[in-house]
Write a protein that holds these residues in place. Structure first.
Motif, PDB file in Angstrom:
ATOM      1  N   PRO A   1      10.191  12.291 -12.764  1.00  0.00           N
ATOM      2  CA  PRO A   1      11.421  11.933 -12.050  1.00  0.00           C
ATOM      3  C   PRO A   1      11.191  11.650 -10.564  1.00  0.00           C
ATOM      4  N   HIS A   2      10.117  12.236 -10.019  1.00  0.00           N
ATOM      5  CA  HIS A   2       9.673  12.021  -8.657  1.00  0.00           C
ATOM      6  C   HIS A   2       9.530  10.514  -8.332  1.00  0.00           C
ATOM      7  N   LEU A   3       9.160   9.717  -9.358  1.00  0.00           N
ATOM      8  CA  LEU A   3       8.965   8.272  -9.155  1.00  0.00           C
ATOM      9  C   LEU A   3      10.264   7.551  -8.813  1.00  0.00           C
TER      10      LEU A   3
ATOM     11  N   MET B   1       1.373   0.471  -8.861  1.00  0.00           N
ATOM     12  CA  MET B   1      -0.039   0.579  -9.260  1.00  0.00           C
ATOM     13  C   MET B   1      -0.787   1.600  -8.400  1.00  0.00           C
ATOM     14  N   ALA B   2      -0.196   2.015  -7.276  1.00  0.00           N
ATOM     15  CA  ALA B   2      -0.850   3.042  -6.459  1.00  0.00           C
ATOM     16  C   ALA B   2      -0.386   4.440  -6.851  1.00  0.00           C
ATOM     17  N   LEU B   3       0.665   4.511  -7.661  1.00  0.00           N
ATOM     18  CA  LEU B   3       1.256   5.810  -7.997  1.00  0.00           C
ATOM     19  C   LEU B   3       0.947   6.251  -9.418  1.00  0.00           C
ATOM     20  N   THR B   4       1.017   5.299 -10.356  1.00  0.00           N
ATOM     21  CA  THR B   4       0.836   5.666 -11.766  1.00  0.00           C
ATOM     22  C   THR B   4      -0.157   4.706 -12.410  1.00  0.00           C
TER      23      THR B   4
ATOM     24  N   ALA C   1     -11.602   9.531  -3.635  1.00  0.00           N
ATOM     25  CA  ALA C   1     -10.527   8.699  -4.182  1.00  0.00           C
ATOM     26  C   ALA C   1      -9.205   9.449  -4.143  1.00  0.00           C
ATOM     27  N   ASN C   2      -8.174   8.702  -3.798  1.00  0.00           N
ATOM     28  CA  ASN C   2      -6.800   9.175  -3.978  1.00  0.00           C
ATOM     29  C   ASN C   2      -6.169   8.190  -4.953  1.00  0.00           C
ATOM     30  N   PRO C   3      -6.484   8.349  -6.246  1.00  0.00           N
ATOM     31  CA  PRO C   3      -6.072   7.335  -7.220  1.00  0.00           C
ATOM     32  C   PRO C   3      -4.613   7.530  -7.632  1.00  0.00           C
ATOM     33  N   PRO C   4      -4.052   6.563  -8.353  1.00  0.00           N
ATOM     34  CA  PRO C   4      -2.723   6.800  -8.922  1.00  0.00           C
ATOM     35  C   PRO C   4      -2.809   7.955  -9.911  1.00  0.00           C
ATOM     36  N   TYR C   5      -1.918   8.927  -9.779  1.00  0.00           N
ATOM     37  CA  TYR C   5      -2.002  10.081 -10.693  1.00  0.00           C
ATOM     38  C   TYR C   5      -0.651  10.620 -11.145  1.00  0.00           C
ATOM     39  N   VAL C   6       0.432   9.978 -10.736  1.00  0.00           N
ATOM     40  CA  VAL C   6       1.743  10.509 -11.134  1.00  0.00           C
ATOM     41  C   VAL C   6       1.980  10.161 -12.607  1.00  0.00           C
ATOM     42  N   ALA C   7       2.415  11.162 -13.376  1.00  0.00           N
ATOM     43  CA  ALA C   7       2.647  10.946 -14.808  1.00  0.00           C
ATOM     44  C   ALA C   7       3.790   9.959 -15.021  1.00  0.00           C
TER      45      ALA C   7
ATOM     46  N   LEU D   1     -11.661  14.217  -5.382  1.00  0.00           N
ATOM     47  CA  LEU D   1     -10.488  13.476  -5.850  1.00  0.00           C
ATOM     48  C   LEU D   1      -9.198  14.182  -5.478  1.00  0.00           C
ATOM     49  N   GLU D   2      -8.231  13.420  -4.973  1.00  0.00           N
ATOM     50  CA  GLU D   2      -6.882  13.972  -4.860  1.00  0.00           C
ATOM     51  C   GLU D   2      -6.205  13.843  -6.221  1.00  0.00           C
ATOM     52  N   HIS D   3      -5.323  14.822  -6.524  1.00  0.00           N
ATOM     53  CA  HIS D   3      -4.617  14.749  -7.810  1.00  0.00           C
ATOM     54  C   HIS D   3      -3.253  15.410  -7.702  1.00  0.00           C
TER      55      HIS D   3
ATOM     56  N   VAL E   1       0.838  -1.208   0.000  1.00  0.00           N
ATOM     57  CA  VAL E   1       0.000   0.000   0.000  1.00  0.00           C
ATOM     58  C   VAL E   1       0.866   1.248   0.000  1.00  0.00           C
ATOM     59  N   LEU E   2       0.284   2.315  -0.550  1.00  0.00           N
ATOM     60  CA  LEU E   2       0.927   3.627  -0.512  1.00  0.00           C
ATOM     61  C   LEU E   2       1.023   4.092   0.944  1.00  0.00           C
ATOM     62  N   ILE E   3       2.090   4.785   1.259  1.00  0.00           N
ATOM     63  CA  ILE E   3       2.230   5.350   2.601  1.00  0.00           C
ATOM     64  C   ILE E   3       1.346   6.604   2.682  1.00  0.00           C
ATOM     65  N   PRO E   4       0.545   6.729   3.748  1.00  0.00           N
ATOM     66  CA  PRO E   4      -0.317   7.915   3.859  1.00  0.00           C
ATOM     67  C   PRO E   4       0.496   9.210   3.774  1.00  0.00           C
ATOM     68  N   ARG E   5      -0.077  10.199   3.069  1.00  0.00           N
ATOM     69  CA  ARG E   5       0.566  11.510   2.921  1.00  0.00           C
ATOM     70  C   ARG E   5      -0.288  12.547   3.658  1.00  0.00           C
ATOM     71  N   PRO E   6       0.363  13.554   4.229  1.00  0.00           N
ATOM     72  CA  PRO E   6      -0.422  14.569   4.949  1.00  0.00           C
ATOM     73  C   PRO E   6      -1.416  15.305   4.051  1.00  0.00           C
ATOM     74  N   GLU E   7      -1.083  15.470   2.762  1.00  0.00           N
ATOM     75  CA  GLU E   7      -2.018  16.224   1.902  1.00  0.00           C
ATOM     76  C   GLU E   7      -3.362  15.505   1.757  1.00  0.00           C
ATOM     77  N   THR E   8      -3.360  14.194   1.954  1.00  0.00           N
ATOM     78  CA  THR E   8      -4.618  13.450   1.829  1.00  0.00           C
ATOM     79  C   THR E   8      -5.571  13.771   2.989  1.00  0.00           C
TER      80      THR E   8
ATOM     81  N   GLY F   1      12.029   7.545  -1.830  1.00  0.00           N
ATOM     82  CA  GLY F   1      11.273   6.396  -1.316  1.00  0.00           C
ATOM     83  C   GLY F   1      10.222   5.849  -2.254  1.00  0.00           C
ATOM     84  N   LEU F   2       9.829   6.607  -3.294  1.00  0.00           N
ATOM     85  CA  LEU F   2       8.737   6.129  -4.161  1.00  0.00           C
ATOM     86  C   LEU F   2       9.033   4.794  -4.847  1.00  0.00           C
ATOM     87  N   PRO F   3      10.313   4.492  -5.181  1.00  0.00           N
ATOM     88  CA  PRO F   3      10.551   3.178  -5.800  1.00  0.00           C
ATOM     89  C   PRO F   3      10.156   2.007  -4.902  1.00  0.00           C
TER      90      PRO F   3
HETATM   91  N1  GLN Z   1       1.065  12.128  -3.564  1.00  0.00           N
HETATM   92  C1  GLN Z   1       1.847  10.996  -3.981  1.00  0.00           C
HETATM   93  C2  GLN Z   1       3.196  11.451  -4.432  1.00  0.00           C
HETATM   94  O1  GLN Z   1       3.303  12.276  -5.276  1.00  0.00           O
HETATM   95  C3  GLN Z   1       1.178  10.219  -5.070  1.00  0.00           C
HETATM   96  C4  GLN Z   1      -0.061   9.599  -4.592  1.00  0.00           C
HETATM   97  C5  GLN Z   1      -0.931   9.120  -5.690  1.00  0.00           C
HETATM   98  O2  GLN Z   1      -0.534   8.901  -6.831  1.00  0.00           O
HETATM   99  N2  GLN Z   1      -2.137   8.952  -5.365  1.00  0.00           N
HETATM  100  O3  GLN Z   1       4.169  10.988  -3.916  1.00  0.00           O
END
Ligand code: GLN
Length: 287
Positions: free
Chosen positions: A200-202, A213-216, A190-196, A247-249, A96-103, A206-208
């Motif tokens: 490079p952020h990916l 599937m939770a990120l993109t 929903a906080n769906p996967p939304y990273v393009a 939706l979070e984006h 699972v994705l680690i919870p983020r404060p923005e959520t 820690g994102l690797p």
């Molecule tokens: N906010 C996350 C990040 O950019 C991405 C979370 C998501 O794709 N839902 O690290």
């Protein structure tokens, strides 16, 4: 006998204070403290008051391994198997994705928009560790909360978190609305996967280690909007009259998301900023 190799040195029992000092030579001071407290099962107060308390050889070895993983960039939450969100502690695993404060912003906005009906119907699409569904259920015990995820492993984590926090959430495995039949809801979050793709952020911070599937959305060259598009496109079939979709984006997607909401007939469309001043949540209402 003096230790002769680092491997032996790492297995030598040490006091928790010395262990903390050694760990913070290699990693952030707070991370070092939290890992020592985790391995020793002690509080911050005990660490300060009884630095001489011994770690067993097994605990010393476990701590050395966790410090090494943290030093390589593995997120602290996966090492502790826990993360805080909106004042609650949640189990997290690499499923699972680690919870983020923005959520947390999404939770606040959702709570403000829950209709004053006896049992508002809420669904969380792509629930992951369950943070949105469970936090909303905690704050609104009269709500009927459903949570969907494609990943059975994520649903196991979310179910355990719901049990831990004593809330009844109905969990469904499947793709977005698919397991919901023709059910309608007063609130869809929903906080769906939304990273393009290719962001490079990916590759950093820690994102690797987090589930791809939770990120993109996995679309080669994609702008990250495919999941948001799918959720908005079918929202009309699943929102009750006057129901909200929130939706979070991504940091640069607010205009595109508002446009999608408009194109699919939602009204009262708006975006809201996170604590960093970035438009991070957008939403609209069904007529
Ligand atoms: N906010 C996350 C990040 O950019 C991405 C979370 C998501 O794709 N839902 O690290």
């Amino acid at each position: 006998m003096r230790p002769t190799t680092p491997a032996i040195a790492e297995a030598m029992p040490a006091g928790i204070g010395d262990a903390w000092r050694a760990a913070r030579q290699r990693i952030d001071r707070l991370d070092a403290r939290l890992l020592v407290e985790h391995v020793a099962a002690c509080t911050h107060a005990e660490l300060l008051a009884h630095p001489e308390r011994l770690l067993s050889a097994a605990q010393t070895g476990e701590l050395a391994a966790l410090v090494a993983r943290r030093a390589r960039g593995e997120p602290l939450a996966y090492l502790l198997r826990s993360a805080g969100f909106h004042g609650l502690e949640f189990a997290v695993t690499p499923d699972v994705l680690i919870p983020r404060p923005e959520t947390e912003r999404l939770v606040e906005l959702a709570l403000e928009r829950l209709p004053a009906v006896p049992a508002p119907r809420i669904v969380d699409l792509g629930t992951g560790s369950g943070i949105l569904a469970i936090t909303l259920a905690r704050h609104c015990p009269q709500a009927t909360v459903t949570a969907v995820d494609l990943s059975p492993a994520a649903l196991d984590v979310a179910r355990a978190n719901a049990a831990r926090h004593g809330v009844a959430v109905r969990f469904c495995q499947g793709d977005w609305y698919l397991p919901l039949g023709d059910a309608r809801f007063d609130l869809i979050v929903a906080n769906p996967p939304y990273v393009a793709d290719g962001d490079p952020h990916l590759r950093g911070d820690g994102l690797p280690y987090e589930p791809r599937m939770a990120l993109t959305d996995g679309q080669p060259g994609g702008d990250g909007l495919a999941c948001i598009q799918a959720i908005v496109a079918d929202s009309g079939e699943h929102l009750a009259p006057g129901g909200w979709l929130l939706l979070e984006h991504g940091y640069d997607q607010a205009d595109a998301v508002r446009e999608l909401l408009r194109a699919h007939g939602l009204v009262e469309i708006a975006s809201w900023r996170d604590l960093g001043g970035i438009e991070r949540v957008s939403g609209g209402r069904s007529r």
